[in-house]
Design a protein around this motif. Structure first.
Motif, PDB file in Angstrom:
ATOM      1  N   MET A 155      35.615  73.247  85.543  1.00 62.41           N
ATOM      2  CA  MET A 155      36.318  73.734  84.358  1.00 62.41           C
ATOM      3  C   MET A 155      37.616  72.968  84.175  1.00 62.41           C
ATOM      4  O   MET A 155      38.433  72.871  85.088  1.00 62.41           O
ATOM      5  CB  MET A 155      36.629  75.226  84.493  1.00 62.41           C
ATOM      6  CG  MET A 155      37.344  75.782  83.300  1.00 62.41           C
ATOM      7  SD  MET A 155      37.610  77.541  83.475  1.00 62.41           S
ATOM      8  CE  MET A 155      39.002  77.742  82.393  1.00 62.41           C
ATOM      9  N   GLY A 156      37.813  72.435  82.985  1.00 66.34           N
ATOM     10  CA  GLY A 156      39.042  71.715  82.679  1.00 66.34           C
ATOM     11  C   GLY A 156      40.139  72.660  82.207  1.00 66.34           C
ATOM     12  O   GLY A 156      39.910  73.836  81.964  1.00 66.34           O
ATOM     13  N   SER A 157      41.317  72.130  82.076  1.00 61.21           N
ATOM     14  CA  SER A 157      42.458  72.895  81.611  1.00 61.21           C
ATOM     15  C   SER A 157      42.310  73.233  80.130  1.00 61.21           C
ATOM     16  O   SER A 157      41.828  72.427  79.341  1.00 61.21           O
ATOM     17  CB  SER A 157      43.732  72.080  81.817  1.00 61.21           C
ATOM     18  OG  SER A 157      44.808  72.694  81.161  1.00 61.21           O
ATOM     19  N   HIS A 158      42.735  74.434  79.767  1.00 53.30           N
ATOM     20  CA  HIS A 158      42.768  74.847  78.367  1.00 53.30           C
ATOM     21  C   HIS A 158      44.207  75.054  77.901  1.00 53.30           C
ATOM     22  O   HIS A 158      44.441  75.671  76.865  1.00 53.30           O
ATOM     23  CB  HIS A 158      41.958  76.133  78.167  1.00 53.30           C
ATOM     24  CG  HIS A 158      40.486  75.905  78.196  1.00 53.30           C
ATOM     25  ND1 HIS A 158      39.801  75.626  79.341  1.00 53.30           N
ATOM     26  CD2 HIS A 158      39.572  75.894  77.197  1.00 53.30           C
ATOM     27  CE1 HIS A 158      38.520  75.472  79.061  1.00 53.30           C
ATOM     28  NE2 HIS A 158      38.360  75.624  77.772  1.00 53.30           N
ATOM     29  N   ALA A 159      45.166  74.535  78.656  1.00 53.05           N
ATOM     30  CA  ALA A 159      46.577  74.744  78.343  1.00 53.05           C
ATOM     31  C   ALA A 159      46.966  74.136  76.999  1.00 53.05           C
ATOM     32  O   ALA A 159      47.809  74.685  76.299  1.00 53.05           O
ATOM     33  CB  ALA A 159      47.446  74.151  79.445  1.00 53.05           C
ATOM     34  N   SER A 160      46.366  73.031  76.637  1.00 49.86           N
ATOM     35  CA  SER A 160      46.744  72.387  75.378  1.00 49.86           C
ATOM     36  C   SER A 160      46.130  73.067  74.162  1.00 49.86           C
ATOM     37  O   SER A 160      46.595  72.878  73.050  1.00 49.86           O
ATOM     38  CB  SER A 160      46.343  70.911  75.401  1.00 49.86           C
ATOM     39  OG  SER A 160      44.938  70.794  75.500  1.00 49.86           O
ATOM     40  N   GLN A 161      45.085  73.860  74.348  1.00 44.25           N
ATOM     41  CA  GLN A 161      44.436  74.516  73.218  1.00 44.25           C
ATOM     42  C   GLN A 161      44.960  75.925  72.969  1.00 44.25           C
ATOM     43  O   GLN A 161      44.772  76.462  71.889  1.00 44.25           O
ATOM     44  CB  GLN A 161      42.916  74.614  73.439  1.00 44.25           C
ATOM     45  CG  GLN A 161      42.230  73.283  73.406  1.00 44.25           C
ATOM     46  CD  GLN A 161      41.754  72.861  74.778  1.00 44.25           C
ATOM     47  OE1 GLN A 161      42.109  73.468  75.777  1.00 44.25           O
ATOM     48  NE2 GLN A 161      40.973  71.826  74.829  1.00 44.25           N
ATOM     49  N   LEU A 162      45.573  76.532  73.955  1.00 39.87           N
ATOM     50  CA  LEU A 162      45.974  77.935  73.857  1.00 39.87           C
ATOM     51  C   LEU A 162      47.475  78.093  74.087  1.00 39.87           C
ATOM     52  O   LEU A 162      48.047  77.435  74.956  1.00 39.87           O
ATOM     53  CB  LEU A 162      45.234  78.770  74.912  1.00 39.87           C
ATOM     54  CG  LEU A 162      43.714  78.804  74.805  1.00 39.87           C
ATOM     55  CD1 LEU A 162      43.095  79.306  76.089  1.00 39.87           C
ATOM     56  CD2 LEU A 162      43.306  79.667  73.639  1.00 39.87           C
ATOM     57  N   THR A 163      48.073  78.980  73.331  1.00 40.39           N
ATOM     58  CA  THR A 163      49.478  79.308  73.572  1.00 40.39           C
ATOM     59  C   THR A 163      49.565  80.212  74.794  1.00 40.39           C
ATOM     60  O   THR A 163      48.546  80.720  75.279  1.00 40.39           O
ATOM     61  CB  THR A 163      50.086  80.043  72.363  1.00 40.39           C
ATOM     62  OG1 THR A 163      49.419  81.295  72.202  1.00 40.39           O
ATOM     63  CG2 THR A 163      49.981  79.214  71.096  1.00 40.39           C
ATOM     64  N   GLU A 164      50.775  80.453  75.256  1.00 40.70           N
ATOM     65  CA  GLU A 164      50.953  81.308  76.431  1.00 40.70           C
ATOM     66  C   GLU A 164      50.395  82.712  76.166  1.00 40.70           C
ATOM     67  O   GLU A 164      49.684  83.273  76.995  1.00 40.70           O
ATOM     68  CB  GLU A 164      52.434  81.386  76.810  1.00 40.70           C
ATOM     69  CG  GLU A 164      52.664  82.242  78.031  1.00 40.70           C
ATOM     70  CD  GLU A 164      54.125  82.452  78.346  1.00 40.70           C
ATOM     71  OE1 GLU A 164      54.419  82.807  79.508  1.00 40.70           O
ATOM     72  OE2 GLU A 164      54.960  82.297  77.446  1.00 40.70           O
ATOM     73  N   LYS A 165      50.698  83.263  75.000  1.00 44.74           N
ATOM     74  CA  LYS A 165      50.223  84.611  74.677  1.00 44.74           C
ATOM     75  C   LYS A 165      48.690  84.647  74.614  1.00 44.74           C
ATOM     76  O   LYS A 165      48.064  85.586  75.117  1.00 44.74           O
ATOM     77  CB  LYS A 165      50.809  85.079  73.345  1.00 44.74           C
ATOM     78  CG  LYS A 165      50.390  86.479  72.990  1.00 44.74           C
ATOM     79  CD  LYS A 165      50.990  86.962  71.690  1.00 44.74           C
ATOM     80  CE  LYS A 165      50.493  88.365  71.385  1.00 44.74           C
ATOM     81  NZ  LYS A 165      50.978  88.865  70.125  1.00 44.74           N
TER      82      LYS A 165
END
Length: 183
Positions: A155-165
């Motif tokens: 599984m890759g990172s989804h940090a760039s697609q999703l905001t913190e909330k």
């Protein structure tokens, strides 16, 4: 006299038309930099700034607007530390079960399945195998959030697609799915 006036007027108009359309005469430009800008390349050498390039680097230690630093590193120790210590900053009023389910369906269900059983569409088509079932994992808020931020295994990172909330909303939905599977 009227005939002489008419002839003079026609000659004056013809002369005016031909002289005004003369392309050999150079026109005068007022503020020529407004018409022909000084060109420059974005990263070309320059003596304007001390580092020799036009584009400046951000100040040391600065944080871009809207970015909240994530303090847990992408290591096994960081994962374990987040698993133990990281808690959701959201209050009960911030959660929205429709939004949680919608985000999960968009970003997670294709692999993990709508129920969190590891039987998503890509697993059924045998594009990815070995997707975990939430029931079989020891999951905490921190461990789920950390995996969304950095990824884990395939599984890759989804940090760039999703905001913190949005990440925290998905964390809550994953916990609800896990609780439903454990029943």
């Amino acid at each position: 006299m009227s005939r002489l006036f008419k002839i003079t007027t026609v000659i004056a108009i013809v002369t005016l038309v031909f002289t005004s359309c003369d392309k050999t005469k150079r026109n005068l430009q007022y503020m020529p930099d407004m018409y022909q800008s000084v060109s420059g390349e974005p990263y070309e050498e320059s003596n304007v700034f001390s580092n020799g390039i036009e584009a400046q680097l951000p100040a040391e230690g600065s944080i871009s607007r809207g970015h909240i630093p994530y303090e847990y590193p992408d290591t096994n120790e960081g994962y374990e530390d987040a698993k133990k210590n990281l808690k959701s900053p959201l209050t009960v009023a911030d959660f929205d079960s429709n939004k949680e389910a919608q985000l999960f369906d968009i970003y997670c269900a294709v692999c993990h399945g709508k129920k969190g059983d590891g039987q998503g569409e890509l697993v059924k088509r045998e594009k990815f195998l070995g997707i975990p079932n939430y029931k079989d994992r020891d999951l905490t808020e921190g461990s789920i959030y950390h995996v969304i931020m950095h990824g884990k295994n395939m599984m890759g990172s989804h940090a760039s697609q999703l905001t913190e909330k949005e990440r925290w909303l998905i964390v809550k939905h994953v916990q609800e799915l896990r609780n439903n599977l454990l029943k």
